[in-house]
Design a protein around this motif. Sequence first.
Motif, short mmCIF file in Angstrom:
data_model
loop_
_atom_site.label_atom_id
_atom_site.label_comp_id
_atom_site.label_asym_id
_atom_site.label_seq_id
_atom_site.Cartn_x
_atom_site.Cartn_y
_atom_site.Cartn_z
N VAL A 165 0.86 -1.18 0.00
CA VAL A 165 0.00 0.00 0.00
C VAL A 165 0.89 1.24 0.00
CG1 VAL A 165 -1.75 1.29 1.28
CG2 VAL A 165 -1.81 -1.21 1.25
N ARG A 166 0.60 2.18 -0.87
CA ARG A 166 1.39 3.41 -0.97
C ARG A 166 1.00 4.34 0.19
NH1 ARG A 166 3.80 4.34 -5.68
NH2 ARG A 166 3.56 6.61 -5.49
N VAL A 167 1.98 4.65 1.05
CA VAL A 167 1.67 5.44 2.25
C VAL A 167 2.59 6.65 2.35
CG1 VAL A 167 0.89 3.37 3.48
CG2 VAL A 167 3.25 4.16 3.76
N LEU A 168 2.11 7.62 3.11
CA LEU A 168 2.87 8.82 3.42
C LEU A 168 2.61 9.17 4.87
CD1 LEU A 168 4.59 11.35 2.59
CD2 LEU A 168 2.41 12.45 2.00
N CYS A 169 3.66 9.57 5.59
CA CYS A 169 3.52 10.03 6.97
C CYS A 169 3.63 11.56 6.96
CB CYS A 169 4.61 9.41 7.84
SG CYS A 169 4.47 9.85 9.59
N PRO A 170 2.52 12.28 7.00
CA PRO A 170 2.58 13.74 6.98
C PRO A 170 3.13 14.29 8.29
CG PRO A 170 0.34 13.03 7.38
CD PRO A 170 1.13 11.79 7.14
N SER A 171 3.59 15.53 8.24
CA SER A 171 4.16 16.14 9.43
C SER A 171 3.84 17.62 9.48
CB SER A 171 5.68 15.95 9.45
OG SER A 171 6.28 16.72 10.47
N ILE A 172 3.52 18.12 10.67
CA ILE A 172 3.27 19.56 10.82
C ILE A 172 4.57 20.32 11.00
CG2 ILE A 172 0.99 19.16 11.84
CD1 ILE A 172 2.23 19.72 14.58
N ASP A 185 11.49 1.82 8.26
CA ASP A 185 11.60 0.48 8.83
C ASP A 185 10.22 -0.10 9.10
OD1 ASP A 185 13.14 -1.71 10.16
OD2 ASP A 185 12.07 -0.96 11.91
N ILE A 186 9.31 0.72 9.61
CA ILE A 186 7.94 0.25 9.84
C ILE A 186 7.31 -0.17 8.52
CG2 ILE A 186 5.62 0.97 10.54
CD1 ILE A 186 6.95 2.78 12.63
N CYS A 187 7.48 0.64 7.48
CA CYS A 187 6.92 0.30 6.16
C CYS A 187 7.49 -1.02 5.64
CB CYS A 187 7.23 1.42 5.17
SG CYS A 187 6.34 2.96 5.49
N ASP A 188 8.79 -1.23 5.85
CA ASP A 188 9.44 -2.44 5.34
C ASP A 188 8.86 -3.71 5.94
OD1 ASP A 188 11.13 -0.92 3.78
OD2 ASP A 188 12.78 -0.95 5.22
N HIS A 189 8.21 -3.61 7.10
CA HIS A 189 7.69 -4.78 7.78
C HIS A 189 6.17 -4.88 7.76
CE1 HIS A 189 11.78 -4.62 9.46
NE2 HIS A 189 11.63 -5.91 9.71
N THR A 190 5.51 -4.00 7.02
CA THR A 190 4.05 -3.96 7.10
C THR A 190 3.36 -4.01 5.74
OG1 THR A 190 4.12 -1.53 7.19
CG2 THR A 190 4.04 -2.70 9.28
N GLY A 191 4.08 -4.36 4.69
CA GLY A 191 3.46 -4.37 3.38
C GLY A 191 3.08 -2.97 2.94
N ALA A 192 3.99 -2.01 3.18
CA ALA A 192 3.74 -0.61 2.81
C ALA A 192 4.88 -0.09 1.95
CB ALA A 192 3.60 0.24 4.06
N LEU A 193 4.54 0.81 1.05
CA LEU A 193 5.54 1.48 0.23
C LEU A 193 5.56 2.95 0.63
CD1 LEU A 193 6.15 1.08 -3.58
CD2 LEU A 193 6.25 3.30 -2.48
N ASN A 194 6.68 3.39 1.18
CA ASN A 194 6.83 4.78 1.60
C ASN A 194 7.07 5.64 0.35
OD1 ASN A 194 7.48 7.24 2.73
ND2 ASN A 194 9.30 6.50 3.81
N VAL A 195 6.08 6.43 -0.04
CA VAL A 195 6.19 7.18 -1.30
C VAL A 195 7.29 8.23 -1.23
CG1 VAL A 195 3.81 6.76 -1.99
CG2 VAL A 195 4.35 8.79 -0.60
N ALA A 196 7.63 8.70 -0.04
CA ALA A 196 8.72 9.67 0.09
C ALA A 196 10.06 9.02 -0.23
CB ALA A 196 8.74 10.27 1.49
N ALA A 197 10.25 7.79 0.24
CA ALA A 197 11.47 7.06 -0.09
C ALA A 197 11.52 6.73 -1.57
CB ALA A 197 11.55 5.78 0.75
N GLU A 198 10.37 6.34 -2.13
CA GLU A 198 10.29 6.05 -3.56
C GLU A 198 10.70 7.27 -4.38
OE1 GLU A 198 6.91 4.04 -6.38
OE2 GLU A 198 6.35 5.88 -5.32
N TRP A 215 3.11 12.29 -5.66
CA TRP A 215 3.47 11.00 -5.06
C TRP A 215 2.29 10.04 -4.97
CZ3 TRP A 215 6.78 12.94 -0.30
CH2 TRP A 215 7.96 13.51 -0.79
N ASN A 216 1.10 10.56 -4.93
CA ASN A 216 -0.11 9.75 -4.95
C ASN A 216 -0.16 8.68 -3.87
OD1 ASN A 216 -2.64 8.97 -5.92
ND2 ASN A 216 -1.75 7.40 -7.27
N PRO A 217 -0.06 9.05 -2.60
CA PRO A 217 -0.23 8.04 -1.54
C PRO A 217 -1.67 7.57 -1.48
CG PRO A 217 -0.14 10.23 -0.58
CD PRO A 217 0.17 10.41 -2.05
N GLU A 218 -1.84 6.29 -1.23
CA GLU A 218 -3.18 5.74 -1.06
C GLU A 218 -3.71 5.97 0.35
OE1 GLU A 218 -3.57 1.70 -3.15
OE2 GLU A 218 -1.42 1.91 -2.76
#
Length: 283
Positions: A165-172, A185-198, A215-218
């Motif tokens: 799943v394409r994910v993004l962790c937003p930040s204020i 590291d969390i993404c690597d173990h949870t079936g997630a694709l970090n779109v920022a790293a991509e 980046w189109n995060p889901e």
Amino acid sequence: MKRPTASEMRALLLVLFVAVACFGGPPRRVVSQTVGSDELLLALADPDQIAALSHLSRNGDFSLTAKEAERHPQLLGQDAEAILRHHPDLVLVASYSQAELVAQLRRAGIRMICFEHFESLEESYANLRLLGRELGHPERAEALIQACQTRATALARRLQGVKPVRVLCPSIYGYTAGRGTTFQDICDHTGALNVAAEAGLVGHMPTPAERVLTWNPEVLVVSGRSCEEGLAPYRERIPYRSLPALRQSRCALLPRNLMSCVTHRRVEAYEQLARALHPERFR
């Protein structure tokens, strides 16, 4: 008889601290200066080895061991004096501890362990082994590592073959977590694709506002008691407010204390995020 001045008393205490450290053997008065080292110390030490935990140790927003920490003294400040009043023979700090504080403790002759690497689970294991040896309890570290490995392996089997799943962790705060971070590291173990790293971001980098829109995060990974609460800070914030994932309230929740975890306890973050992203694998 002349009473010693405050500065003379501090100097005498420092000499005593160094003398205690020189006797060798496992430390008996360990002070932890960070939440991460709190979690390591509580997992491995005898209760009477713990002299004090960090000033945030009882704050559940940051600490995964807040309840357990209530049984131990807490630092009342973030300066060297707050640490020294507990007469430590070992102080635990991290690479993100204030450089001035670390320098003051070093000048005082206080023995320290500085945890510098924690971006991956393997680095967390190395930190456990290091502290386990120092405390005289290496077997506790190995048992804890084995338990974590068992959980991580079971999760990997459950997620085998899932479409990431394409994910993004937003930040204020204006920074985004890319490759080489605990979020990656969390993404690597949870079936997630970090779109920022991509997109090529490494570490915590200033958020490239215009690029984020491509980046189109889901799913947005946020902290809060509900998706609405977690997404609220970003509703009017550029660039997140323009993302379809935000407009459609597509989010996965991770408690703040898991999102920021730098220890072996991150396995809990793996399990929670994996359930949120791939619920079909947990029925």
